[in-house]
Design a protein around this motif. Sequence first.
Motif, short mmCIF file in Angstrom:
data_model
loop_
_atom_site.label_atom_id
_atom_site.label_comp_id
_atom_site.label_asym_id
_atom_site.label_seq_id
_atom_site.Cartn_x
_atom_site.Cartn_y
_atom_site.Cartn_z
N VAL A 1 -35.32 -9.06 -22.05
CA VAL A 1 -35.29 -9.26 -20.60
C VAL A 1 -36.29 -10.34 -20.20
CG1 VAL A 1 -35.79 -8.19 -18.38
CG2 VAL A 1 -34.43 -6.97 -20.08
N LEU B 1 -35.00 -13.65 -18.26
CA LEU B 1 -35.48 -13.94 -16.91
C LEU B 1 -36.35 -15.19 -16.87
CD1 LEU B 1 -36.27 -10.39 -15.46
CD2 LEU B 1 -34.18 -11.76 -15.30
N GLY C 1 -34.47 -17.07 -14.21
CA GLY C 1 -35.09 -16.50 -13.02
C GLY C 1 -35.76 -17.50 -12.12
N VAL D 1 -25.93 -14.42 -7.97
CA VAL D 1 -26.38 -13.22 -8.68
C VAL D 1 -27.85 -13.34 -9.09
CG1 VAL D 1 -26.02 -11.78 -10.73
CG2 VAL D 1 -24.05 -12.74 -9.51
N LEU D 2 -28.22 -14.49 -9.64
CA LEU D 2 -29.59 -14.70 -10.11
C LEU D 2 -30.59 -14.61 -8.96
CD1 LEU D 2 -29.05 -17.66 -12.62
CD2 LEU D 2 -29.40 -15.24 -13.15
N LEU E 1 -32.30 -11.21 -8.41
CA LEU E 1 -33.21 -10.64 -9.40
C LEU E 1 -34.64 -10.64 -8.87
CD1 LEU E 1 -31.83 -12.40 -12.61
CD2 LEU E 1 -31.40 -10.04 -11.86
N PRO E 2 -35.46 -9.67 -9.29
CA PRO E 2 -36.84 -9.63 -8.78
C PRO E 2 -37.67 -10.84 -9.16
CG PRO E 2 -36.51 -8.00 -10.54
CD PRO E 2 -35.16 -8.51 -10.16
N SER F 1 -36.55 -13.88 -9.58
CA SER F 1 -36.11 -15.00 -8.74
C SER F 1 -36.68 -14.86 -7.34
CB SER F 1 -34.58 -15.04 -8.68
OG SER F 1 -34.03 -15.18 -9.97
N TRP G 1 -36.06 -3.53 -4.90
CA TRP G 1 -36.27 -3.29 -6.33
C TRP G 1 -37.42 -2.32 -6.56
CZ3 TRP G 1 -33.27 -4.14 -10.33
CH2 TRP G 1 -32.29 -5.14 -10.28
#
Length: 255
Positions: A182, A186, A190, A206-207, A210-211, A213, A240
């Motif tokens: 991960v 990321l 990310g 989508v990206l 993410l936390p 990003s 998140w």
Amino acid sequence: MSAGTYTPRPGAAPLPRMIAAQAALETRMLLRNGEQLLLTVVIPTLLLVLFSAVDIVDTGAGEPVDFLAPGVLALAVMSTAFTGQAIATGFERRYGVLKRLGASPLPRWGLMTAKTLSVLVTEVLQIALLTVIAFALGWSPSGNPFAVLLLLVLGTVAFSGLGLLMAGTLKAEATLAAANLVFLLLLVGGGVVVPLDEFPEAARAVLGLLPISALSDGLRDVLQDGAAMPWGDAGILAVWAVLGLGAAARFFRWE
């Protein structure tokens, strides 16, 4: 001399003292671990120096370090709060350390509080080091420092919850592999060193959720563009954080 001078007084230490002692122990253990230092200090530092000095990716107008520094700060938070904590806690669970600590006078929530304090102490050291290096490379940040602090705290809580969830549900070896995988995914996808604009539009949608990003983009909006407070990115991190901590509290297994 009274009769009770040497009478034993068994009992647990005050709770704040127990948490502080456990946090200090967790911090020393983390800083003495070579693999953890590689993740938390060496890799972010190398990325910051390398990508600032060599024109590898298009970081847009301005100095590359102005784009890279916020992303590397976000990576440092993820490496400590998520990757490092997940791996360390996963092996503590495997070796029965958590089970024994859970039977000590220190309550389980106190142990998790101590781990969180250890993460925060490590992050302060990371951010201080990376900030000094970034300034030496010509970084010129702007924006509201309180917004930066809020984003870093939200990012820490979010990644910490996800790390504890992974450590409390997977086997230690699976946690080691998954946490590192991960981290690498990321790092690339990310927005840390490669702008999200370089990805296809469908992938960006989508990206961006993410936390990592949200944290890197939020820090970049403040430190590079001078934004007051990127509430959208802060909201993503808050979601998140709630999901990660809630799931960790629900599914974490101590054995």
